[in-house]
Design a protein around this motif. Sequence first.
Motif, PDB file in Angstrom:
ATOM      1  N   ASP A  61      29.735 -17.056  12.373  1.00 33.36           N
ATOM      2  CA  ASP A  61      30.483 -18.291  12.628  1.00 33.36           C
ATOM      3  C   ASP A  61      30.822 -19.023  11.337  1.00 33.36           C
ATOM      4  OD1 ASP A  61      28.024 -19.272  11.909  1.00 33.36           O
ATOM      5  OD2 ASP A  61      27.578 -20.189  13.855  1.00 33.36           O
ATOM      6  N   GLU A  62      30.582 -18.363  10.190  1.00 33.74           N
ATOM      7  CA  GLU A  62      30.992 -18.923   8.906  1.00 33.74           C
ATOM      8  C   GLU A  62      31.682 -17.844   8.099  1.00 33.74           C
ATOM      9  OE1 GLU A  62      29.150 -20.712   4.731  1.00 33.74           O
ATOM     10  OE2 GLU A  62      27.879 -20.654   6.518  1.00 33.74           O
ATOM     11  N   ALA A  99      42.077 -22.790   8.960  1.00 38.48           N
ATOM     12  CA  ALA A  99      41.579 -23.927   9.742  1.00 38.48           C
ATOM     13  C   ALA A  99      42.389 -24.088  11.023  1.00 38.48           C
ATOM     14  CB  ALA A  99      41.628 -25.203   8.907  1.00 38.48           C
ATOM     15  N   GLU A 125      40.674 -23.592  14.740  1.00 39.27           N
ATOM     16  CA  GLU A 125      40.409 -24.930  15.265  1.00 39.27           C
ATOM     17  C   GLU A 125      40.003 -24.836  16.729  1.00 39.27           C
ATOM     18  OE1 GLU A 125      42.214 -29.423  14.967  1.00 39.27           O
ATOM     19  OE2 GLU A 125      43.548 -27.719  14.633  1.00 39.27           O
ATOM     20  N   HIS A 178      33.921 -22.246  16.913  1.00 38.64           N
ATOM     21  CA  HIS A 178      32.744 -22.558  16.099  1.00 38.64           C
ATOM     22  C   HIS A 178      32.807 -21.875  14.729  1.00 38.64           C
ATOM     23  CE1 HIS A 178      30.840 -24.559  19.449  1.00 38.64           C
ATOM     24  NE2 HIS A 178      31.008 -23.488  20.201  1.00 38.64           N
ATOM     25  N   THR A 179      33.957 -21.337  14.366  1.00 36.46           N
ATOM     26  CA  THR A 179      34.102 -20.625  13.099  1.00 36.46           C
ATOM     27  C   THR A 179      34.477 -21.603  11.992  1.00 36.46           C
ATOM     28  OG1 THR A 179      34.822 -18.627  14.260  1.00 36.46           O
ATOM     29  CG2 THR A 179      35.293 -18.758  11.898  1.00 36.46           C
ATOM     30  N   THR A 180      33.651 -21.665  10.972  1.00 36.99           N
ATOM     31  CA  THR A 180      33.876 -22.601   9.872  1.00 36.99           C
ATOM     32  C   THR A 180      34.156 -21.842   8.579  1.00 36.99           C
ATOM     33  OG1 THR A 180      31.524 -22.704   9.295  1.00 36.99           O
ATOM     34  CG2 THR A 180      32.322 -24.272  10.929  1.00 36.99           C
ATOM     35  N   SER A 236      33.909 -21.840   4.176  1.00 35.54           N
ATOM     36  CA  SER A 236      33.147 -22.384   3.051  1.00 35.54           C
ATOM     37  C   SER A 236      33.710 -21.829   1.752  1.00 35.54           C
ATOM     38  CB  SER A 236      31.657 -22.036   3.167  1.00 35.54           C
ATOM     39  OG  SER A 236      31.449 -20.637   3.066  1.00 35.54           O
ATOM     40  N   SER A 239      36.385 -28.292   5.904  1.00 38.83           N
ATOM     41  CA  SER A 239      35.369 -28.874   6.791  1.00 38.83           C
ATOM     42  C   SER A 239      35.908 -29.201   8.174  1.00 38.83           C
ATOM     43  CB  SER A 239      34.803 -30.149   6.145  1.00 38.83           C
ATOM     44  OG  SER A 239      35.822 -31.136   6.022  1.00 38.83           O
ATOM     45  N   ARG A 240      37.160 -28.861   8.459  1.00 35.24           N
ATOM     46  CA  ARG A 240      37.779 -29.317   9.711  1.00 35.24           C
ATOM     47  C   ARG A 240      36.995 -28.863  10.949  1.00 35.24           C
ATOM     48  NH1 ARG A 240      43.641 -27.429  11.666  1.00 35.24           N
ATOM     49  NH2 ARG A 240      44.115 -27.575   9.424  1.00 35.24           N
ATOM     50  N   ASN A 241      36.496 -27.632  10.937  1.00 36.80           N
ATOM     51  CA  ASN A 241      35.791 -27.111  12.101  1.00 36.80           C
ATOM     52  C   ASN A 241      34.269 -27.154  11.949  1.00 36.80           C
ATOM     53  OD1 ASN A 241      38.243 -26.464  13.353  1.00 36.80           O
ATOM     54  ND2 ASN A 241      38.355 -24.517  12.261  1.00 36.80           N
ATOM     55  N   GLY A 242      33.806 -27.858  10.926  1.00 39.46           N
ATOM     56  CA  GLY A 242      32.368 -27.916  10.699  1.00 39.46           C
ATOM     57  C   GLY A 242      31.938 -29.286  10.239  1.00 39.46           C
TER      58      GLY A 242
END
Length: 646
Positions: A316-317, A339, A343, A346-348, A350, A368-371
């Motif tokens: 999820d990252e 993003a 959107e 749960h995938t963010t 980094s 950081s939009r999804n986290g």
Amino acid sequence: MSAPPSVFPVLETLLPAVRKPVQYVGGELNARPAADASWDATPVRWALLYPDAYEVGLPNQGVMILYELLNERQDALAERCYAVLPDLEKLMREHGVPAFTVDTHRPVGAFDVLGVSFATELGYTNLLTTLDLAGIPLHAVDRGIDHPVVVGGGHAAFNPEPIAQFVDVAALGDGEEVVGDITDVVREWKATGRPGGRRELLLRLAATPGCYVPSFYDVTYGPDGAIAAVEPLDPRVPRTVQKRTTVDLDAWPYPKTPIVPLAETVHERASVEIFRGCTRGCRFCQAGMITRPVRERSLRGIGEMVDTAVRASGFDEVGLLSLSSADHSEIAEVTKGLADRYEGTHTTLSLPSTRVDAFNIDLANEISRNGRRSGLTFAPEGGSERIRRVINKMVSEEDLIRTVSDAFSQGWRQVKLYFMCGLPTEEDSDVLQIARMAHDVIRAGRAASGRNDVRCTISIGGFVPKPHTPFQWAAQAHPDVVDARLRKLREEVNSDRRLGRNIGMRYHDGQPSLIEGLLARGDRRVGAVIEAVWRDGGRFDGWSECFSYERWVAACTAELTPRGVSLEWFTTRERDRDEILPWDHLDSGLDRDWLWEDWQDALGGREQDDCRWTPCFDCGVCPSTGTDIEVGPSGTTLLPLTVVNR
């Protein structure tokens, strides 16, 4: 040769008695264990070793890439192995269990090639443990025709001289293509009846671009202890060995199916390398120097790799990796496109630490939009403007304060800043200015956010001069100097408790850095030190709880003094221009005269521009490697995908 039996039946009985036994069992999602029939039908079998614990080694991108590449070939298979912790090593010796792969638990000694990826020099003793457990003679000269060929790679392989007696081959540069060439050589040699024995195989490998075979080079020393000459011992061996460079990253979209660990690891995410190489010119940075030129992965290529990795792994990252990811020419399009795509899931995303001058709030918001907005990381590296000119890391304090103020005003609460101590020409005042910078960050954060709970963590490592950088001639600071400056810095941070209580300070002692410096710039005489440390129980020297400075110092005294050199000779001594350096016959593409001139510029506090945006300054890489800088923009956008919510 039929498939060797698995050692797991015996190993399984030992695992209840060791720490973190799950790291040895294999069977992870996306692992590729080869069945016995595949072993029998496959001409070339690789064991890929990351010489550290599973939790550190499994996420390594280099090993994952080679693991997939080799297993996609019809004529090769690859299995993974990692350094076993001391508790299991002890039991393996007591019960006669050899070093094994985690995929099928076959003995490492049964493979044709043992490929070792060195991210740091402090893993050298772990290599010796694996060789010994595998029944492979420690010294390359003692190996026979049936022993695996030991191939070292990774950044540390750009000076393999300290481990020259332990490895058969050092592969320089990018690994995607050279592992295929090595496989071809081994396959053809085996198919024709292994003519000429092991020596002939090594000669063929020495003629393969990017492959350095230390045993075919004679090194002599002068009365002052320095190298007098490095001479090839066979006419088929090149005088210098040039690194390999993979030009088109889109043609190598690996890893496609990241391995999902069973045990906790240092990184648990899908990672996509968005570009390789860096021309920012930070003079301390070996990775930036040896991976030139810059080669970007395309926007479309990045999007496809992210989608493939997420679907295959369930992570999820997604980490967008490079030496300076915000420098990608289309980083705004990459982050916004991803993003948008993810959107509502749960995938963010980094990014690793970014340069202040390549960072903006729009980029941070997309990441950081999804986290959650946990924190931002920057690497000024030097505390004062003077020392930042010396290292060519021109980040102004004004830009840093402006950037963190914007971030704190947008809801971030934490900032981490990376620095080094012991840099060339450094004085106490350069280090103490780190405290003033951290104080200013807290003041700016409180003013911008209207809150008192903002945090700043300063993380400080000891500087280690590395080969193929302008600082390869520099004297390394003694641990006593580094540790004294860090103590003064802590006092300065806490001199104003109203600010100091919001500042965390993490640092590494100077002693491990000095030993890393010995291994980084050592020559073949240092191999005796490594072996002596290992025989005295040295293991996992990159781990503070295992590292023993006293053991290394004692080994240096015993092994180097009779040879007329010392630990200090290899570390705290400045080299002159004409000294033959142990790695001078290994070509990273950088012109030696250019490196020296940049070293002189460093001493004069003169900056060097980034050649991505300015005219070429003749570092030598592009013409010597037959490549060029490969950057966008592509003028395209990421296409949306149908995403399944998890």
